[in-house]
Design a protein around this motif. Structure first.
Motif, mmCIF file in Angstrom:
data_model
loop_
_atom_site.group_PDB
_atom_site.id
_atom_site.type_symbol
_atom_site.label_atom_id
_atom_site.label_comp_id
_atom_site.label_asym_id
_atom_site.label_seq_id
_atom_site.Cartn_x
_atom_site.Cartn_y
_atom_site.Cartn_z
ATOM 1 N N UNK A 106 20.637 29.684 25.155
ATOM 2 C CA UNK A 106 19.797 28.490 25.253
ATOM 3 C C UNK A 106 20.578 27.246 24.846
ATOM 4 N N UNK A 107 21.264 27.351 23.726
ATOM 5 C CA UNK A 107 21.997 26.176 23.250
ATOM 6 C C UNK A 107 23.137 25.845 24.203
ATOM 7 N N UNK A 108 23.765 26.864 24.765
ATOM 8 C CA UNK A 108 24.774 26.604 25.786
ATOM 9 C C UNK A 108 24.167 25.791 26.926
ATOM 10 N N UNK A 109 22.997 26.197 27.356
ATOM 11 C CA UNK A 109 22.343 25.481 28.456
ATOM 12 C C UNK A 109 22.002 24.054 28.049
ATOM 13 N N UNK A 110 21.523 23.897 26.833
ATOM 14 C CA UNK A 110 21.156 22.565 26.366
ATOM 15 C C UNK A 110 22.367 21.652 26.338
ATOM 16 N N UNK A 111 23.451 22.200 25.845
ATOM 17 C CA UNK A 111 24.633 21.363 25.663
ATOM 18 C C UNK A 111 25.514 21.327 26.892
ATOM 19 N N UNK A 112 25.097 22.009 27.912
ATOM 20 C CA UNK A 112 25.862 21.950 29.145
ATOM 21 C C UNK A 112 27.126 22.780 29.122
ATOM 22 N N UNK A 113 27.290 23.594 28.076
ATOM 23 C CA UNK A 113 28.418 24.512 28.040
ATOM 24 C C UNK A 113 28.077 25.716 28.919
ATOM 25 N N UNK A 114 29.054 26.434 29.282
ATOM 26 C CA UNK A 114 28.809 27.690 29.986
ATOM 27 C C UNK A 114 28.374 27.478 31.411
ATOM 28 N N UNK A 115 28.115 28.571 32.077
ATOM 29 C CA UNK A 115 27.830 28.534 33.506
ATOM 30 C C UNK A 115 26.509 27.837 33.792
ATOM 31 N N UNK A 116 26.465 27.175 34.919
ATOM 32 C CA UNK A 116 25.240 26.480 35.306
ATOM 33 C C UNK A 116 24.257 27.443 35.949
ATOM 34 N N UNK A 117 24.765 28.575 36.361
ATOM 35 C CA UNK A 117 23.888 29.521 37.046
ATOM 36 C C UNK A 117 23.123 30.349 36.032
ATOM 37 N N UNK A 118 21.994 30.851 36.460
ATOM 38 C CA UNK A 118 21.227 31.722 35.576
ATOM 39 C C UNK A 118 22.071 32.896 35.088
ATOM 40 N N UNK A 119 21.922 33.218 33.825
ATOM 41 C CA UNK A 119 22.684 34.309 33.240
ATOM 42 C C UNK A 119 21.726 35.443 32.900
ATOM 43 N N UNK A 120 22.134 36.636 33.221
ATOM 44 C CA UNK A 120 21.354 37.790 32.796
ATOM 45 C C UNK A 120 22.217 38.649 31.904
ATOM 46 N N UNK A 121 21.696 38.915 30.735
ATOM 47 C CA UNK A 121 22.490 39.666 29.783
ATOM 48 C C UNK A 121 21.713 40.899 29.362
ATOM 49 N N UNK A 122 22.309 42.047 29.576
ATOM 50 C CA UNK A 122 21.632 43.301 29.243
ATOM 51 C C UNK A 122 22.251 43.864 27.972
ATOM 52 N N UNK A 123 21.410 44.110 26.986
ATOM 53 C CA UNK A 123 21.903 44.554 25.693
ATOM 54 C C UNK A 123 21.605 46.041 25.494
ATOM 55 N N UNK A 124 22.474 46.711 24.775
ATOM 56 C CA UNK A 124 22.275 48.149 24.559
ATOM 57 C C UNK A 124 21.174 48.409 23.533
ATOM 58 N N UNK A 125 20.634 49.605 23.575
ATOM 59 C CA UNK A 125 19.665 50.026 22.570
ATOM 60 C C UNK A 125 20.322 51.070 21.675
ATOM 61 N N UNK A 126 19.591 51.468 20.647
ATOM 62 C CA UNK A 126 20.152 52.489 19.765
ATOM 63 C C UNK A 126 19.089 53.519 19.424
ATOM 64 N N UNK A 127 19.428 54.766 19.624
ATOM 65 C CA UNK A 127 18.501 55.836 19.281
ATOM 66 C C UNK A 127 18.836 56.340 17.887
ATOM 67 N N UNK A 128 17.873 56.175 16.986
ATOM 68 C CA UNK A 128 18.101 56.608 15.608
ATOM 69 C C UNK A 128 17.457 57.978 15.454
ATOM 70 N N UNK A 129 18.281 58.995 15.458
ATOM 71 C CA UNK A 129 17.771 60.357 15.506
ATOM 72 C C UNK A 129 17.405 60.851 14.122
ATOM 73 N N UNK A 130 16.137 61.242 13.993
ATOM 74 C CA UNK A 130 15.679 61.778 12.712
ATOM 75 C C UNK A 130 15.053 63.150 12.960
ATOM 76 N N UNK A 131 14.415 63.657 11.936
ATOM 77 C CA UNK A 131 13.931 65.033 12.002
ATOM 78 C C UNK A 131 12.969 65.291 13.165
#
Lengths: 368, 368
Positions: free
Chosen positions: A321-346
């Motif tokens: 968001x701040x990149x977009x506000x300040x005009x840094x970074x790509x002008x095109x829409x960015x999609x960022x996919x983040x990993x999840x974490x499986x916390x294995x318990x009993x």
DNA sequence: ACCCTCAGAAGGAAGGTTTCTGCATGATCG
DNA sequence: CGATCATGCAGAAACCTTCCTTCTGAGGGT
């Protein structure tokens, strides 16, 4: 012009609490307003001596530039919104509360680190509040395609970044989301590897992307594996409905021997339901739910959870968001996919089935 | 000097979408600026016809008054700060997290209901952020007497209301707090009534009023009852230290048969420690801790908790603050003491001691 | 001696609102 | 019939800053 009103040159009327303005600093330092502004903002061409002198005088007077005036002039407020869709009166969703709290925390940190402050604004709040605060941009959590506020903001040219894929054709500048399909598939595989033969799903009736993607992934997995889908859907924003749905799921004739719950309270809901039916976890029923709550480490038994890593998401969203506000970074829409974490318990690890007495050689204490 | 050409190109995004100003509305409606302002704000003496007409035109143009200009002119931003003291980098305290989340939620609601928005501002955040946002007032959570930010705000005449008694002579406009002494006494009595002979305390090393008042109340109770105090103190902001302290407490030769933990994680900490020493809860050890976490309803056994009712506090704090901002209510400092609630669960109810097998005639399911 | 350049500093125009003051107009009343 | 008054609306100051432009000397080159 008429010299009529020009009288109050340097006499503060005294009605205010005497906040020193840039004018006062200029007068006290014996320089012009311009020079003060330049000196304090590190602009213009001034010798160090002048700069130092002005700063000193400003400090002595306790001068603080007016945020409002600066915002008016520069068009930047240094404020970014954090919008959540609401159910009912409360500003945050119930179901995603732990998620939201963590995410908001990370977002606040990230914003602060770049000199911005965060304003919490429920999407359904009074319109006048939205109008009354100057935002440089907004983070939207789980935007619905009909959201009038977001639409309006985008129309006004305010950068909008969403946590969660925007539904419909909402023209956000960027979004960040987990790979929900992969997460669900991972869990299903994990449960199958633990010995599950029939995996059930506790899901929601709403149409947001999280629910939709997760459910679809489940159905496809079932089809691929050749298992009949076993699931119950309920309105996720209703805290009581979850318990009922969990009960229904375990009451079915084709009762699953493993369940994944999409929402935070599902773990305790399912655990309670299992107890009611005399099912032992994990011996008779494997359990996983999606939650950020640390409480699931202390239930009996501890429940395996999927973490969406809200901290990372909150940080990423704000950065974009701040990149977009300040005009840094790509002008095109960015999609960022983040990993999840499986916390294995009993709750999702089936013990050797023959005996229920002898523990499998592991001591009771976990490490660290 | 080192200002290496900070030439923010004046077109970062390039899309200032020509927001309609009040001038444009006036022109389009064929009236003066004054009339537009009056019509929209419900002021002045205008016939309804004019008012309607202006509103219509404004709507058609999508006019939104500039928040910055309005703030500059009126001196009101409609923004109130929510300040938390921080340990380390994170903006919220760890230990009070569930408390804070609930409190912030209620505060947001209350503020919104009165047309204000909430800005989250860690007390130790970069000074420039504080300077850059125009606040009408601030809520401070657990202010320390040395807090430079709060001191500065008060000096500037910004209303400040604190959650928790202000330490030292911090001149806040009002404060809201629980009756911590009474709460502790209530818990101790409850534990004694459940059969506890020697009640221990898990407390903190910090000097905030919550810790101080609670500990003092405990010590006085002990003196009154004639019990030797048994307590361990640890730095509450360190999540690991709690587990260690819980362990120490139960390892003592004069081991207590009941413990009250002042901080949220103490419940699980103590439970884990009890397990390590083979102590059954509640048979061998009664447990209560102060927490807002619903997770304690699902531990094994469920743990009795003291709720500080953060929702009520958040609401009250905001009401007082806005009253102060708007000049409503008393001009003198207000102190408001809020009740707490003891949520009694299994961990603090001693079962009939003779037999551990036969359940005391109650069925497993609670009444719905 | 003159012009040019440039550092250093100042002037002043926005920026968009609110609001105080004031000017018309038509109505009311003595 | 003139004075007073309520009504409807407009002008312009003020809020405080930023930044574009201009001014002023002083020094250096020709």
């Amino acid at each position: 012009m008429t010299a009529a009103g020009n009288h109050q040159a340097s006499r503060p009327v005294g009605r205010r609490l005497e906040r020193a303005g840039i004018r006062d600093v200029a007068a006290a330092a014996g320089v012009s307003i311009t020079t003060v502004s330049d000196a304090l903002n590190g602009k213009g061409r001034l010798p160090d001596a002048t700069r130092r002198h002005v700063r000193e005088v400003a400090d002595r007077l306790g001068y603080r530039p007016s945020a409002a005036a600066r915002t008016l002039r520069t068009g930047r407020s240094g404020l970014i919104g954090l919008t959540v869709t609401t159910y009912g009166e409360e500003p945050f969703t119930f179901t995603e509360f732990a998620y939201f709290a963590e995410m908001a925390r990370a977002a606040t940190s990230a914003a602060l680190a770049r000199g911005y402050a965060l304003v919490i604004l429920p999407a359904s709040s009074r319109h006048d509040v939205w109008g009354n605060v100057a935002l440089d941009g907004t983070v939207v959590v789980d935007p619905s395609d009909q959201d009038p506020v977001v639409t309006e903001l985008v129309r006004q040219g305010v950068p909008v970044v969403s946590d969660g894929r925007p539904a419909g054709s909402l023209p956000v500048h960027a979004w960040v989301d987990n790979d929900h399909e992969e997460a669900v598939l991972g869990i299903l595989d994990h449960l199958a590897a633990a010995g599950a033969r029939r995996i059930g799903l506790l899901t929601g009736t709403s149409t947001d992307t999280y629910t939709r993607l997760s459910t679809t992934a489940y159905l496809e997995w079932c089809e691929r594996i050749g298992q009949e889908p076993v699931y119950e859907a309920y309105p996720a924003h209703d805290p009581c409905a979850g318990a009922v749905a969990a009960d229904r799921l375990l009451a079915r004739p084709d009762r699953p021997d493993a369940v994944y719950g999409l929402f935070d309270p599902n773990g305790t809901d399912l655990l309670a339901a299992a107890r009611r039916y005399g099912l032992r976890v994990p011996d008779d029923l494997l359990l996983v739910c999606c939650s950020e709550s640390t409480g699931y480490a202390a239930t009996e038994p501890p429940i395996t959870t999927l973490s969406l890593k809200p901290r990372r998401i909150g940080t990423a969203v704000v950065q974009l968001l701040i990149d977009a506000i300040e005009g840094v970074g790509p002008a095109h829409p960015v999609q960022q996919v983040m990993p999840t974490e499986l916390i294995i318990r009993t709750s999702s690890q089936r013990r050797p089935h023959r005996t229920t007495v002898s523990p499998p050689r592991t001591s009771a204490r976990g490490e660290g």
